[in-house]
Scaffold this motif. Sequence first.
Motif, PDB file in Angstrom:
ATOM      1  N   ARG A 164       0.837  -1.211   0.000  1.00 54.28           N
ATOM      2  CA  ARG A 164       0.000   0.000   0.000  1.00 54.28           C
ATOM      3  C   ARG A 164       0.864   1.250   0.000  1.00 54.28           C
ATOM      4  O   ARG A 164       0.630   2.188  -0.748  1.00 54.28           O
ATOM      5  N   MET A 165       1.903   1.224   0.846  1.00 49.64           N
ATOM      6  CA  MET A 165       2.777   2.397   0.943  1.00 49.64           C
ATOM      7  C   MET A 165       3.465   2.685  -0.381  1.00 49.64           C
ATOM      8  O   MET A 165       3.582   3.833  -0.806  1.00 49.64           O
ATOM      9  N   VAL A 166       3.923   1.619  -1.043  1.00 46.10           N
ATOM     10  CA  VAL A 166       4.687   1.847  -2.264  1.00 46.10           C
ATOM     11  C   VAL A 166       3.761   2.296  -3.397  1.00 46.10           C
ATOM     12  O   VAL A 166       4.151   3.111  -4.240  1.00 46.10           O
ATOM     13  N   LEU A 167       2.528   1.808  -3.383  1.00 48.22           N
ATOM     14  CA  LEU A 167       1.587   2.254  -4.418  1.00 48.22           C
ATOM     15  C   LEU A 167       1.182   3.715  -4.185  1.00 48.22           C
ATOM     16  O   LEU A 167       1.023   4.482  -5.137  1.00 48.22           O
ATOM     17  N   ASP A 168       1.064   4.085  -2.906  1.00 46.54           N
ATOM     18  CA  ASP A 168       0.820   5.504  -2.593  1.00 46.54           C
ATOM     19  C   ASP A 168       2.006   6.358  -3.029  1.00 46.54           C
ATOM     20  O   ASP A 168       1.844   7.435  -3.604  1.00 46.54           O
ATOM     21  N   ALA A 169       3.203   5.858  -2.720  1.00 49.86           N
ATOM     22  CA  ALA A 169       4.418   6.592  -3.108  1.00 49.86           C
ATOM     23  C   ALA A 169       4.452   6.763  -4.624  1.00 49.86           C
ATOM     24  O   ALA A 169       4.878   7.798  -5.136  1.00 49.86           O
ATOM     25  N   TYR A 170       3.965   5.747  -5.343  1.00 45.74           N
ATOM     26  CA  TYR A 170       3.937   5.827  -6.803  1.00 45.74           C
ATOM     27  C   TYR A 170       2.975   6.922  -7.260  1.00 45.74           C
ATOM     28  O   TYR A 170       3.340   7.778  -8.078  1.00 45.74           O
ATOM     29  N   THR A 171       1.767   6.929  -6.726  1.00 45.93           N
ATOM     30  CA  THR A 171       0.789   7.916  -7.203  1.00 45.93           C
ATOM     31  C   THR A 171       1.175   9.333  -6.801  1.00 45.93           C
ATOM     32  O   THR A 171       0.834  10.279  -7.489  1.00 45.93           O
ATOM     33  N   THR A 172       1.904   9.480  -5.698  1.00 43.46           N
ATOM     34  CA  THR A 172       2.290  10.832  -5.278  1.00 43.46           C
ATOM     35  C   THR A 172       3.727  11.166  -5.679  1.00 43.46           C
ATOM     36  O   THR A 172       4.215  12.255  -5.380  1.00 43.46           O
ATOM     37  N   SER A 173       4.400  10.229  -6.376  1.00 43.57           N
ATOM     38  CA  SER A 173       5.812  10.429  -6.755  1.00 43.57           C
ATOM     39  C   SER A 173       6.646  10.863  -5.557  1.00 43.57           C
ATOM     40  O   SER A 173       7.379  11.843  -5.631  1.00 43.57           O
ATOM     41  N   ASP A 174       6.559  10.125  -4.476  1.00 46.44           N
ATOM     42  CA  ASP A 174       7.222  10.522  -3.246  1.00 46.44           C
ATOM     43  C   ASP A 174       8.439   9.625  -3.005  1.00 46.44           C
ATOM     44  O   ASP A 174       8.308   8.491  -2.544  1.00 46.44           O
ATOM     45  N   SER A 175       9.631  10.145  -3.311  1.00 44.78           N
ATOM     46  CA  SER A 175      10.826   9.304  -3.202  1.00 44.78           C
ATOM     47  C   SER A 175      11.169   9.000  -1.746  1.00 44.78           C
ATOM     48  O   SER A 175      11.758   7.964  -1.454  1.00 44.78           O
ATOM     49  N   ASN A 176      10.781   9.895  -0.812  1.00 43.44           N
ATOM     50  CA  ASN A 176      11.063   9.620   0.601  1.00 43.44           C
ATOM     51  C   ASN A 176      10.238   8.440   1.101  1.00 43.44           C
ATOM     52  O   ASN A 176      10.742   7.578   1.827  1.00 43.44           O
ATOM     53  N   ALA A 177       8.975   8.412   0.693  1.00 43.47           N
ATOM     54  CA  ALA A 177       8.124   7.280   1.058  1.00 43.47           C
ATOM     55  C   ALA A 177       8.680   5.994   0.443  1.00 43.47           C
ATOM     56  O   ALA A 177       8.641   4.927   1.066  1.00 43.47           O
ATOM     57  N   ALA A 178       9.228   6.109  -0.769  1.00 42.76           N
ATOM     58  CA  ALA A 178       9.818   4.939  -1.425  1.00 42.76           C
ATOM     59  C   ALA A 178      11.011   4.424  -0.619  1.00 42.76           C
ATOM     60  O   ALA A 178      11.166   3.216  -0.417  1.00 42.76           O
ATOM     61  N   ILE A 179      11.822   5.352  -0.143  1.00 42.20           N
ATOM     62  CA  ILE A 179      12.988   4.954   0.671  1.00 42.20           C
ATOM     63  C   ILE A 179      12.520   4.224   1.931  1.00 42.20           C
ATOM     64  O   ILE A 179      13.097   3.200   2.321  1.00 42.20           O
ATOM     65  N   ALA A 180      11.439   4.739   2.543  1.00 46.64           N
ATOM     66  CA  ALA A 180      10.911   4.113   3.759  1.00 46.64           C
ATOM     67  C   ALA A 180      10.519   2.661   3.497  1.00 46.64           C
ATOM     68  O   ALA A 180      10.765   1.783   4.332  1.00 46.64           O
TER      69      ALA A 180
END
Lengths: 268, 223
Positions: free
Chosen positions: B136-152
């Motif tokens: 869920r987190m990575v799919l959210d990171a994808y839709t928001t283009s959030d590289s910090n969330a991706a790192i998490a």
Amino acid sequence: MQDTNPNLKQDSDIRSNPIKMSGEKVTVHYGAKQALFDVDLKIEENQVTSLIGPSGCGKSTFLRCLNRMNDTIDICRVGGKIMLDSTDIYNADVDVVELRARVGMVFQKANPFPKSIFENVAYGPRIHGLCRTKAEMDEVVVTSLQKAGLFEEIKDRLDEPGTGLSGGQQQRLCIARAIAVSPEVILMDEPCSALDPIATAKVEELIDELRENYTIVIVTHSMQQAARVSQRTAFFHMGNLVEEGPTDHIFTNPKDKRTQDYITGRFG
Amino acid sequence: MTEHTVSSYDDDLRNLTGRIAEMGGQAESMVEDAINALVRQDVKAAQATAAKDRAINKMEQQIEETAVLIIARRQPMAQDLRQIIAALRIATDLERVADLGKNIARSISAMDGKTPPKQLLHGIEHMAEIVLEQMRMVLDAYTTSDSNAAIAVVKRDDEVDAIYKSLFREFLTYMMEDPRNITFCANLLFAAKHLERVGDHATNIAESVYYVDTGKVLEDGTF
């Protein structure tokens, strides 16, 4: 050398090639209008450098500074320094004709002289007195046409007018004409914009081969062309050099938002 | 990000990211359904879950076609190019995630109707919670283009690996205690391994998200 413009995003990578030409704080005015603002740009030897940017951004103006083509425009004033090896080409004692033999130019529209194919190529060496005998001249003409990838196509028609060739052939004839005087740098101002894709591919292939012996600076409106033919790319916008770096970086991961917007087609 | 001068280009890219998000949701719920079926030992639900795999494969194919068309039509550059390349990679990861969901669902019928002890199922359930949260987190990171969330997400993968290792030891103990436990323990072990692999795909997706956002490859030592 330190970059004097703090706003310029220049890749701080170690350059693997010597610098052939460099502009330092180059400014250009056309009358009261300033067309270039403190441009610092280094051109590497035996590399192809693309200058890209929207119309009116100053890329052609900068290109034309590199062999003082702007001298032909009365209201044009150039400031700053442009070095070719260790010579400032705007020094008073520089012979402009000789400079333009060292820094040749190919234009957007192929412009062969209204003479035979042979004479088109022979003209430069002749006025510069580069060949003493007919045999020498023949050799220069043939080699230049060969280097321009045109010889095989026209070897039986050397006496026919250059203007009778196809657009792509005419452009390669102009390249052969530029090569004939053994330049060190070749400037190309949108050399393929009037050519079909096949002729464009031939010129691009040629550019890649010419790089071995010459330093090339090319202005192009085709981003794909810049990406294909050049090793370094400089992006100009509103008279400023915004970003310069290895072509691979500029087209996959540009640093400046303006570059990104331009190359991805987001400019309003 | 500023819109493209050609607005249909933006439509194309939105269409692509929309499809990835949709496929991501489907793949994620497939794993979730498979785990639920496993915990409840519901063979029917497991079969229904496994059958969804085909639709997800179809989605991957459509994403590939869309991406190839955009490349052919627009000759994308810079972030656009990275976004399309990432979409292709992510679609492959999601297709694998759905496969793993299918495998988990199928393992239920292989247990010969023997219900494993609650405690072991809890272990799997707990692991699944974390893995699904990662998805869920990575799919959210994808839709928001959030590289910090991706790192998490990448950072948290160690946790998933640790849970897998401890479950592995636990299953081994059960199998040694009584050979009759071996069949369902082996199947649960496979399920845990599949979950661990889902976690790896979440990490892959996180790396793609990071690449789109920054243009850089996320390597060990980047964070």
